[in-house]
Design an enzyme around this catalytic site. Structure first.
Site, PDB file in Angstrom:
ATOM      1  N   LYS A  53      47.606  10.271 -44.384  1.00 33.96           N
ATOM      2  CA  LYS A  53      46.999   8.977 -44.054  1.00 33.96           C
ATOM      3  C   LYS A  53      47.938   8.170 -43.143  1.00 33.96           C
ATOM      4  O   LYS A  53      47.505   7.569 -42.163  1.00 33.96           O
ATOM      5  CB  LYS A  53      46.681   8.202 -45.344  1.00 33.96           C
ATOM      6  CG  LYS A  53      45.494   8.798 -46.065  1.00 33.96           C
ATOM      7  CD  LYS A  53      45.311   8.303 -47.501  1.00 33.96           C
ATOM      8  CE  LYS A  53      44.202   9.135 -48.153  1.00 33.96           C
ATOM      9  NZ  LYS A  53      43.960   8.817 -49.559  1.00 33.96           N
ATOM     10  N   GLN A  97      46.155   5.159 -54.033  1.00 36.12           N
ATOM     11  CA  GLN A  97      45.959   6.611 -54.093  1.00 36.12           C
ATOM     12  C   GLN A  97      45.637   7.027 -55.528  1.00 36.12           C
ATOM     13  O   GLN A  97      46.379   6.699 -56.447  1.00 36.12           O
ATOM     14  CB  GLN A  97      47.232   7.319 -53.582  1.00 36.12           C
ATOM     15  CG  GLN A  97      47.117   8.825 -53.527  1.00 36.12           C
ATOM     16  CD  GLN A  97      46.046   9.293 -52.535  1.00 36.12           C
ATOM     17  OE1 GLN A  97      45.983   8.829 -51.398  1.00 36.12           O
ATOM     18  NE2 GLN A  97      45.194  10.203 -52.973  1.00 36.12           N
ATOM     19  N   ASP A 120      38.673   1.941 -48.941  1.00 34.92           N
ATOM     20  CA  ASP A 120      38.211   3.176 -49.588  1.00 34.92           C
ATOM     21  C   ASP A 120      36.772   3.027 -50.084  1.00 34.92           C
ATOM     22  O   ASP A 120      36.118   4.014 -50.391  1.00 34.92           O
ATOM     23  CB  ASP A 120      39.120   3.513 -50.785  1.00 34.92           C
ATOM     24  CG  ASP A 120      39.935   4.772 -50.566  1.00 34.92           C
ATOM     25  OD1 ASP A 120      39.642   5.501 -49.610  1.00 34.92           O
ATOM     26  OD2 ASP A 120      40.860   5.016 -51.368  1.00 34.92           O
TER      27      ASP A 120
END
Ligand code: NAD
Length: 290
Positions: A53, A97, A120
């Site tokens: 990422k 995460q 997200d």
């Protein structure tokens, strides 16, 4: 019929190129778009995902900052950081995460992220927006699949779509996004009886179950579009999807490979969502001045 292979790297390159131009336009106005990534513990797979990422952000000119916590960190400490990032005007996207260590209340952590920076797309507000068709940030993996279908000009409206897998991060949002595009959608999962009876009806089959060789040629309609989201490591070290690629390829019209299919799109759509967030959060007067 031999299926056309949808090249995830090619689609990802195109989306990233657009992102790079949009970042440059923001920078020209004095705005540096930024993503904050939070990682707790030392799960090796998570470390790799975070590194990917960061690399993708750097490639398009996004600033990324990684905040690392030990596995035994109390969840309140991570939530306190999220609240300070919510208030930080230099941060446009916040990502936690997953998975988090067991002591974490994952839902509460995700709901601490401002819905305006939830790149997200896992906050309840954005999940609810998916149902109504007005989410700010669609979740990255199904969003990547949607972009791949658009890239190949594959029509969705009126098509029979079967989604195999009903998780919160892939299957469910995928089904909602394609329903929003006027597809007729069926969702299958581990408790579905006679999976083949349903998959054979699909004009577009999206598979995200995490089971190698789940989808065999006899389960697929001739000419179907087959999107394989699954990522499985076999005992011999090979990486495969959920679809018998060589067999199904002889019957489908389009198919995505693993690796090199949906995988590159997930990180790319995170970058895309962060750029979009920066554009949304720029005060109108700052744009007018430019
Ligand atoms: P998950 O384990 O949370 O959900 C799996 C879903 O598949 C569940 O709904 C389950 O009921 C269903 N399922 C399991 N076995 C089944 C069977 N035999 N028949 C029908 N349905 C079955 O997994 P997830 O997080 O949604 O991920 C699914 C797969 O996609 C995994 O292989 C994962 O690694 C992969 N994945 C890939 C990307 C990417 O970027 N390409 C992103 C996320 C997940």
């Amino acid at each position: 019929m031999v299926a056309k292979i949808i090249d995830g790297h090619a689609v990802a390159r195109q989306v990233r190129e657009e992102c790079r131009e949009r970042v440059a336009a923001l920078q020209a106005r004095g705005i540096q778009p930024g993503l904050a990534v939070i990682i707790v513990g030392d799960n090796p797979a998570s470390q790799v995902y975070v590194a990917n990422k960061v690399k993708a952000c750097t490639e398009v000119g996004l600033k990324s900052t990684v905040h690392r916590f030990a596995a035994d960190t109390p969840d309140r400490e991570v939530e306190a950081l999220i609240r300070s990032l919510n208030a930080d005007p230099e941060v446009h996207g916040i990502l936690v995460q997953l998975p988090l260590p067991p002591q974490f209340n994952v839902r509460r952590v995700l709901e601490t992220i401002s819905q305006e920076k939830d790149v997200d797309g896992f906050h309840l507000y954005n999940v609810g927006g998916l149902v109504l068709g007005n989410t700010i940030f669609p979740p990255c993996t199904p969003y990547g699949v949607q972009k791949m279908l658009e890239y190949e000009d594959i029509p969705v409206e009126g098509q029979n779509v079967v989604v195999v897998g009903a998780s919160n991060i892939v299957g469910k949002p995928m089904a909602l996004m394609l329903m929003q595009k006027d597809a007729t959608v069926c969702i299958c999962h581990a408790k579905t009886r006679d999976l083949a009876q349903l998959t054979i009806l699909a004009d577009i089959l999206v598979v995200a179950a995490g089971r190698p060789n789940l989808i065999l040629p006899q389960m697929v309609k001739t000419g179907a579009v087959v999107i394989d989201v699954g990522i499985n490591r076999l005992p011999d070290g090979r990486l495969v999807g959920d679809v018998d690629f060589e067999g199904v390829r002889q019957k489908a019209s389009y198919i995505t490979p693993v690796p090199g299919g949906v995988g590159p799109m997930t990180v790319t759509m995170l970058v895309h969502n962060t750029v979009q967030s920066a554009e949304r959060l720029v005060p109108a007067e700052q744009l007018a001045e430019a």
